[in-house]
Enzyme design. Structure first.
Site: not given
Length: 369
Positions: A16, A112-113
């Site tokens: 993350d 983003d993860e």
């Protein structure tokens, strides 16, 4: 957790990125470094919504999905900027390339993860903890950004672990630790338990995983419906969901939150034209057409509804999308209504039965980026 020394556990990493949008902006613009930075809607006019905030702004209580006006009240010296999604997508692709050095089993959840299954890694490193360290270091060295990682034997625990020591954290929760860890976890920290469900649990006297564990599977499903079975399993550390590297695109669309409420049909139609143009561009990029067009409306009081229409054959042209969206809007009797957000999406890309559905109004406030 099953106590079996011979059990072959999976090695799952959840990566993350830390305050991703804000961190990219601070990296690319030195004048923002060390400053309270808010990426999202600007607080002027009626105000927008926070997409993300730098850690300097988070110290003042600024959080994602918070109205920008409230963020400004909490942090008057904050700098507000609009997102640059093209830039974030480019960085996200470079992060994905780093992941792919170690495994092809990558399940992105957003820009983003992502989950990674490194049970068998390409480089023969063997240790999921070591792989997570190497990935974090590569992201830092090559992209000048930081990421937090959670390592465990399943997706649920890995995701929770990645949030424990942010920013720039690395947390491992091994098989023997999972049940005791889950028992101590507050119910609101369970991924998938929203505020409404957490409040309901607390009213029932269920404050931690240990409290949830006192309920039978039947009691859990009676109280919380189908998710109750998932809660019953996860509090015992059971999560067999695989990492899915090829998640099927379920829908594609665009939406916009306006600086001021729309009050006339002409204003609404003009905005739908712009949104439809964005949708068509995205569909063409991925060579997609869909059978179902959905219109999303959010009113000034945050009440949200969706309306949709399905077709016998897939569509993706500007005229059909625009005309359908306007027709769906008109059916809601928008005159004298104050509209905060409009969105259009297409779905039903595969060879699925055509089904026409009109959704019920929803009170959920969600930030779609």
């Amino acid at each position: 957790m099953e106590n079996d020394a011979k059990k072959q556990y999976r090695k799952i990493i959840h990566i993350d990125m830390d305050a991703f949008y804000a961190s990219v902006e601070q990296r690319d613009h030195p004048e923002y470094r060390g400053k309270a930075l808010v990426v999202g809607g600007l607080p002027e006019g009626r105000g927008g919504v926070v997409a993300t905030a730098s850690y300097e702004a988070r110290k003042f209580g600024v959080r994602s999905a918070m109205p920008s006006k409230k963020a400004l009240q909490l942090c008057p010296h904050a700098i507000f900027i609009r997102p640059r999604f093209a830039a974030y997508k480019e960085v996200s692709q470079k992060i994905r390339e780093i992941f792919s050095r170690y495994t092809d089993l990558i399940e992105p959840l957003s820009l983003d993860e992502a989950y990674l299954d490194v049970t068998e890694d390409k480089l023969g490193v063997g240790s999921a903890i070591e792989i997570a360290k190497q990935i974090k270091q590569a992201i830092k060295d090559e992209l000048q950004l930081t990421a937090s990682a959670g390592v465990s034997v399943n997706k649920f625990v890995a995701k929770i672990a990645s949030d424990i020591n942010k920013p720039d954290g690395l947390t491992f929760i091994g098989p023997s630790q999972i049940e005791s860890f889950m028992e101590k976890l507050p119910v609101e920290k369970f991924h998938g338990v929203g505020k409404v469900t957490a409040d309901k649990m607390k009213r029932m006297g269920l404050h931690t995983g240990a409290d949830l564990k006192q309920l039978s599977e039947e009691e859990m499903t009676a109280a919380f419906g189908k998710p109750g079975r998932f809660y019953y399993q996860i509090v015992r550390g059971i999560d067999d969901r695989p990492v899915q590297p090829h998640r099927e695109t379920k829908s594609m669309g665009a939406e916009d939150t306006f600086a001021y409420d729309l009050t006339t049909l002409d204003e609404m139609h003009a905005e739908l034209d712009k949104i439809a143009a964005t949708v068509v561009t995205r569909l063409e990029k991925y060579n997609l057409k869909g059978r179902t067009i959905t219109l999303k409306i959010k009113y000034h009081d945050f009440r949200q509804i969706t309306r949709n229409q399905s077709f016998a054959i897939p569509v993706g042209d500007m005229d059909t999308i625009t005309a359908t969206a306007k027709q769906l809007l008109l059916a809601t009797q928008p005159e004298n209504m104050r509209i905060r957000l409009l969105g259009i999406s297409l779905s039903n890309f595969g060879d699925l039965p055509v089904k026409t559905k009109q959704d019920e109004p929803s009170e959920q406030l969600r930030l779609d980026l």
